[in-house]
Design an enzyme around this catalytic site. Structure first.
Site, PDB file in Angstrom:
ATOM      1  N   ASN A  41       0.841  -1.195   0.000  1.00  0.00           N
ATOM      2  CA  ASN A  41       0.000   0.000   0.000  1.00  0.00           C
ATOM      3  C   ASN A  41       0.874   1.243   0.000  1.00  0.00           C
ATOM      4  O   ASN A  41       1.942   1.270   0.612  1.00  0.00           O
ATOM      5  CB  ASN A  41      -0.922   0.058   1.211  1.00  0.00           C
ATOM      6  CG  ASN A  41      -1.942   1.172   1.048  1.00  0.00           C
ATOM      7  OD1 ASN A  41      -2.832   1.074   0.204  1.00  0.00           O
ATOM      8  ND2 ASN A  41      -1.793   2.266   1.793  1.00  0.00           N
ATOM      9  N   TYR A  94       0.159  10.090   4.122  1.00  0.00           N
ATOM     10  CA  TYR A  94      -0.122  10.338   5.538  1.00  0.00           C
ATOM     11  C   TYR A  94       0.966  11.269   6.055  1.00  0.00           C
ATOM     12  O   TYR A  94       2.160  10.928   5.976  1.00  0.00           O
ATOM     13  CB  TYR A  94      -0.091   9.028   6.342  1.00  0.00           C
ATOM     14  CG  TYR A  94      -0.790   7.847   5.681  1.00  0.00           C
ATOM     15  CD1 TYR A  94      -2.124   7.910   5.294  1.00  0.00           C
ATOM     16  CD2 TYR A  94      -0.089   6.669   5.424  1.00  0.00           C
ATOM     17  CE1 TYR A  94      -2.741   6.822   4.681  1.00  0.00           C
ATOM     18  CE2 TYR A  94      -0.698   5.579   4.821  1.00  0.00           C
ATOM     19  CZ  TYR A  94      -2.027   5.663   4.446  1.00  0.00           C
ATOM     20  OH  TYR A  94      -2.630   4.594   3.837  1.00  0.00           O
ATOM     21  N   ARG A  95       0.580  12.395   6.620  1.00  0.00           N
ATOM     22  CA  ARG A  95       1.565  13.390   7.048  1.00  0.00           C
ATOM     23  C   ARG A  95       2.551  12.811   8.061  1.00  0.00           C
ATOM     24  O   ARG A  95       2.202  11.889   8.821  1.00  0.00           O
ATOM     25  CB  ARG A  95       0.858  14.604   7.643  1.00  0.00           C
ATOM     26  CG  ARG A  95       0.317  14.329   9.022  1.00  0.00           C
ATOM     27  CD  ARG A  95      -0.446  15.517   9.588  1.00  0.00           C
ATOM     28  NE  ARG A  95      -0.847  15.274  10.939  1.00  0.00           N
ATOM     29  CZ  ARG A  95      -2.040  15.587  11.435  1.00  0.00           C
ATOM     30  NH1 ARG A  95      -2.959  16.137  10.659  1.00  0.00           N
ATOM     31  NH2 ARG A  95      -2.303  15.348  12.690  1.00  0.00           N
ATOM     32  N   GLU A 148      -1.462   0.842  -5.593  1.00  0.00           N
ATOM     33  CA  GLU A 148      -1.288   2.211  -6.084  1.00  0.00           C
ATOM     34  C   GLU A 148      -0.295   2.268  -7.253  1.00  0.00           C
ATOM     35  O   GLU A 148      -0.396   3.143  -8.112  1.00  0.00           O
ATOM     36  CB  GLU A 148      -0.803   3.130  -4.955  1.00  0.00           C
ATOM     37  CG  GLU A 148      -1.892   3.631  -4.001  1.00  0.00           C
ATOM     38  CD  GLU A 148      -2.298   2.630  -2.934  1.00  0.00           C
ATOM     39  OE1 GLU A 148      -1.666   1.555  -2.847  1.00  0.00           O
ATOM     40  OE2 GLU A 148      -3.272   2.911  -2.192  1.00  0.00           O
ATOM     41  N   ASP A 190      -4.987  21.927   9.662  1.00  0.00           N
ATOM     42  CA  ASP A 190      -5.418  20.899   8.718  1.00  0.00           C
ATOM     43  C   ASP A 190      -6.255  21.436   7.561  1.00  0.00           C
ATOM     44  O   ASP A 190      -6.571  22.623   7.513  1.00  0.00           O
ATOM     45  CB  ASP A 190      -6.172  19.797   9.484  1.00  0.00           C
ATOM     46  CG  ASP A 190      -5.689  18.418   9.067  1.00  0.00           C
ATOM     47  OD1 ASP A 190      -5.627  18.172   7.850  1.00  0.00           O
ATOM     48  OD2 ASP A 190      -5.373  17.604   9.949  1.00  0.00           O
ATOM     49  N   TRP A 212      -1.261   7.718  10.082  1.00  0.00           N
ATOM     50  CA  TRP A 212      -2.238   7.032   9.223  1.00  0.00           C
ATOM     51  C   TRP A 212      -3.533   6.916  10.015  1.00  0.00           C
ATOM     52  O   TRP A 212      -3.554   6.393  11.125  1.00  0.00           O
ATOM     53  CB  TRP A 212      -1.724   5.687   8.725  1.00  0.00           C
ATOM     54  CG  TRP A 212      -0.954   4.842   9.674  1.00  0.00           C
ATOM     55  CD1 TRP A 212      -1.284   4.557  10.957  1.00  0.00           C
ATOM     56  CD2 TRP A 212       0.276   4.166   9.408  1.00  0.00           C
ATOM     57  NE1 TRP A 212      -0.352   3.737  11.510  1.00  0.00           N
ATOM     58  CE2 TRP A 212       0.622   3.485  10.579  1.00  0.00           C
ATOM     59  CE3 TRP A 212       1.096   4.059   8.278  1.00  0.00           C
ATOM     60  CZ2 TRP A 212       1.772   2.708  10.672  1.00  0.00           C
ATOM     61  CZ3 TRP A 212       2.219   3.290   8.372  1.00  0.00           C
ATOM     62  CH2 TRP A 212       2.557   2.631   9.560  1.00  0.00           C
TER      63      TRP A 212
HETATM   64  C1  LIG Z   1      -2.215  16.640   1.322  1.00  0.00           C
HETATM   65  C2  LIG Z   1      -2.878  15.431   1.925  1.00  0.00           C
HETATM   66  C3  LIG Z   1      -2.595  15.063   3.231  1.00  0.00           C
HETATM   67  C4  LIG Z   1      -3.180  13.936   3.805  1.00  0.00           C
HETATM   68  N1  LIG Z   1      -2.851  13.596   5.082  1.00  0.00           N
HETATM   69  C5  LIG Z   1      -3.347  12.451   5.603  1.00  0.00           C
HETATM   70  C6  LIG Z   1      -2.933  12.028   6.897  1.00  0.00           C
HETATM   71  O1  LIG Z   1      -2.149  12.682   7.575  1.00  0.00           O
HETATM   72  N2  LIG Z   1      -3.433  10.851   7.370  1.00  0.00           N
HETATM   73  C7  LIG Z   1      -4.299  10.076   6.650  1.00  0.00           C
HETATM   74  O2  LIG Z   1      -4.680   9.007   7.110  1.00  0.00           O
HETATM   75  N3  LIG Z   1      -4.743  10.488   5.428  1.00  0.00           N
HETATM   76  C8  LIG Z   1      -4.267  11.648   4.889  1.00  0.00           C
HETATM   77  N4  LIG Z   1      -4.675  12.047   3.652  1.00  0.00           N
HETATM   78  C9  LIG Z   1      -5.710  11.277   2.927  1.00  0.00           C
HETATM   79  C10 LIG Z   1      -5.173  10.003   2.326  1.00  0.00           C
HETATM   80  O3  LIG Z   1      -3.978  10.225   1.643  1.00  0.00           O
HETATM   81  C11 LIG Z   1      -6.182   9.391   1.353  1.00  0.00           C
HETATM   82  O4  LIG Z   1      -7.366   9.134   2.050  1.00  0.00           O
HETATM   83  C12 LIG Z   1      -5.666   8.114   0.678  1.00  0.00           C
HETATM   84  O5  LIG Z   1      -6.690   7.564  -0.122  1.00  0.00           O
HETATM   85  C13 LIG Z   1      -5.218   7.098   1.695  1.00  0.00           C
HETATM   86  O6  LIG Z   1      -4.670   5.987   1.022  1.00  0.00           O
HETATM   87  P1  LIG Z   1      -5.143   4.529   1.405  1.00  0.00           P
HETATM   88  O7  LIG Z   1      -6.555   4.415   0.904  1.00  0.00           O
HETATM   89  O8  LIG Z   1      -4.185   3.652   0.672  1.00  0.00           O
HETATM   90  O9  LIG Z   1      -5.037   4.431   2.873  1.00  0.00           O
HETATM   91  C14 LIG Z   1      -4.093  13.180   3.057  1.00  0.00           C
HETATM   92  C15 LIG Z   1      -4.395  13.551   1.755  1.00  0.00           C
HETATM   93  C16 LIG Z   1      -3.798  14.658   1.180  1.00  0.00           C
HETATM   94  C17 LIG Z   1      -4.131  15.028  -0.237  1.00  0.00           C
HETATM   95 MN   LIG Z   2      -4.524   2.008  -0.622  1.00  0.00          MN
END
Ligand SMILES: Cc1cc2nc3c(=O)[nH]c(=O)nc-3n(C[C@H](O)[C@H](O)[C@H](O)COP(=O)(O)O)c2cc1C
Ligand SMILES: [Mn+2]
Length: 483
Positions: A170, A174-175, A234, A283, A188
């Site tokens: 995956n 996630y910041r 991805e 945020d 996450w």
């Molecule tokens: C700029 C930006 C920052 C983000 N920060 C976070 C974060 O800190 N934690 C989180 O869980 N998702 C964050 N997200 C949202 C996830 O990246 C998004 O939901 C993504 O689909 C997660 O991937 P996954 O489905 O593989 O878990 C962020 C998205 C963006 C565009």
């Molecule tokens: Mn995913």
């Protein structure tokens, strides 16, 4: 179509007049945010910015690179996002050939395309031109974005993990809060795939290897933000978007492989059971998300290009760069959503409604309470489960025209009859919900009501002029220069 590096994308942006180089020294602490916030709120999203002299670091900072409809499209190798949305639609429409050889031959190019998608391992990668076995994250120009932030945050990271049970890869954005030279937070959220991998690792009492990657082809950066279904890779999605497989190289200190074109790779692991206070962080809601306990990432090695670019973004009160990443998702995922819910005609997630918190959906209504069926389906569909408010209108409303939507809601809704209130999971960033991670949800059925739905009054016609009178109007308006 695919970019060999982030630097290549910068070159294209510059050629198109989409990038401004800031040659003055600017502090990654607050100053870059203050400048970028103003630029990204200018009409159309302003320009991408390359801060060449971030105070305290030798690496240039690229920001707002996705921050307009045009740049978001260019990042995905097209002039208009809809081109990619159309391709996804066509791929999903693919039917087994019924005719003869000709029919089968027609399918070949598409099938060849698919065969090209999966990532490939290579032996060397630009992301390992420099290997720092004594990692020091404080050398990076990591932004402290807003005054009350808990510290500096890596804001555009690609977080790689593998499912400890079935090995699925995956990559999520996630910041990453930098605590010191070798330790960071790992934010996450509970609903996302990285957190699911971590839960499984903790259950097994195992360390989870993690790579935090920065830069490379912007198509992959977008893919890390995309709400792909569980288990969908991805990198495969990126291969499809860029029409070229992603090349992977083995990390130096962990068992993961990462995109070879990256600018920086931060290798390390998360220990089971370890937590540390992460945040607060200004945020994308426009509020600070509160400090909370999150896993801790221990860095074992940093590798990088010789001349890397540090990619970043800021989030805050909308509109900002992330709004365009979100719009790309809204457009690219509509054909996929329509595969599950073919009655959905269109969807708009307004940036000012904090994206998935408010969804405007038009449907081709076919049976009583069809609008409710769509609401419940959306609340059960991937990350749409986090939607707080869903407004459903008939297919003749353009959901991207917010005035039209309000007009329908104002007219076609009886709050007593047409509002559905349920409980369910909400974004953990939601500060208004009754509890952390769950709360109320509201669906508004603003479709025309039917007799079969218990509406026994007469539903009036909408106002439309006759074509003849319209024609006359056109003629007079032109003659007297009123249009
Ligand atoms: C700029 C930006 C920052 C983000 N920060 C976070 C974060 O800190 N934690 C989180 O869980 N998702 C964050 N997200 C949202 C996830 O990246 C998004 O939901 C993504 O689909 C997660 O991937 P996954 O489905 O593989 O878990 C962020 C998205 C963006 C565009
Ligand atoms: Mn995913």
């Amino acid at each position: 179509m695919a970019f060999d590096s982030l630097a290549d994308f910068v070159k294209l942006l510059e050629k198109r007049g989409e990038l401004v180089r800031i040659t003055d020294e600017v502090d990654p602490k607050l100053e870059i945010t203050a400048i970028t916030d103003r630029v990204s709120k200018s009409p159309g999203g302003g320009k991408a910015l390359l801060f060449e002299k971030p105070k305290g670091s030798e690496f240039p900072v690229l920001i707002n690179a996705f921050g307009s409809y045009k740049r978001m499209s260019l990042a995905l190798g097209v002039e208009d996002l809809e081109e990619r949305a159309k391709e996804i639609g066509e791929l999903l429409e693919m039917k087994p050939p019924t005719g003869g050889l000709l029919d089968k031959l027609k399918m070949l190019p598409k099938l060849a395309d698919i065969a090209k998608f999966p990532p490939v391992e290579v032996s060397r990668g630009a992301c390992q031109e420099v290997v720092e076995t004594e990692p020091d994250l404080t050398k990076l120009p990591v932004l402290t974005c807003w005054p009350q932030d808990g510290g500096p945050f890596i804001t555009l990271p690609l977080v790689y993990t593998h499912d400890p049970e079935n090995g699925d890869r995956n990559i999520g954005m996630y910041r990453v809060q930098v605590f010191d030279k070798k330790t960071t937070g790992m934010h996450w959220q509970v609903h996302h795939h990285g957190a699911a991998h971590h839960r499984k690792a903790e259950k097994a009492g195992k360390r989870l290897e993690v790579a935090v990657v920065l830069g490379g082809d912007p198509a992959l950066t977008y893919a890390a933000t995309a709400p792909l279904p569980d288990g969908v890779d991805e990198l495969l999605f990126t291969g499809f978007l860029r029409k070229k497989p992603v090349e992977l190289v083995k990390c130096k200190t962990i068992g993961l492989s990462v995109n070879a074109d990256a600018d920086f790779v931060i290798e390390g692991y998360v220990e089971p059971g370890e937590r540390r206070l992460e945040g607060p962080f200004g945020d994308h809601t426009g509020y600070y998300s509160l400090a909370d306990l999150y896993p801790v990432f221990h860095v074992t090695c940093v590798t990088r290009r010789k001349n890397p670019i540090y990619p970043a973004t800021i989030v805050g009160k909308p509109p900002q760069e992330d709004g365009y990443l979100g719009k790309a998702t809204e457009r690219l995922f509509l054909p996929i959503l329509r595969k599950v819910l073919p009655e959905v005609v269109d969807m708009d997630l307004p940036v000012d409604g904090i994206f998935h918190n408010l969804a405007l959906v038009s449907i081709d209504k076919q049976y009583p309470h069809h609008a409710r069926k769509v609401m419940y389906a959306l609340w059960g569909l991937g990350q749409m489960m986090l939607s707080k408010m869903i407004i459903i209108v008939d297919k003749d409303t353009d959901v991207h025209d917010y005035r039209q939507v309000l007009w329908r809601v104002g007219n076609c809704l009886d709050p007593k009859r047409d509002v559905v209130i349920v409980d369910g999971p909400v974004d953990v960033l939601d500060h208004a919900s009754v509890a952390w991670g769950w709360g109320g949800k509201m669906g508004l059925d603003a479709t025309r009501k039917w007799k079969e739905e218990g509406f026994d009054r007469e539903w009036p016609d909408e106002l439309f002029m006759t074509p003849e009178a319209e024609q006359k109007a056109e003629q007079i308006l032109k003659k007297f220069k009123l249009i």
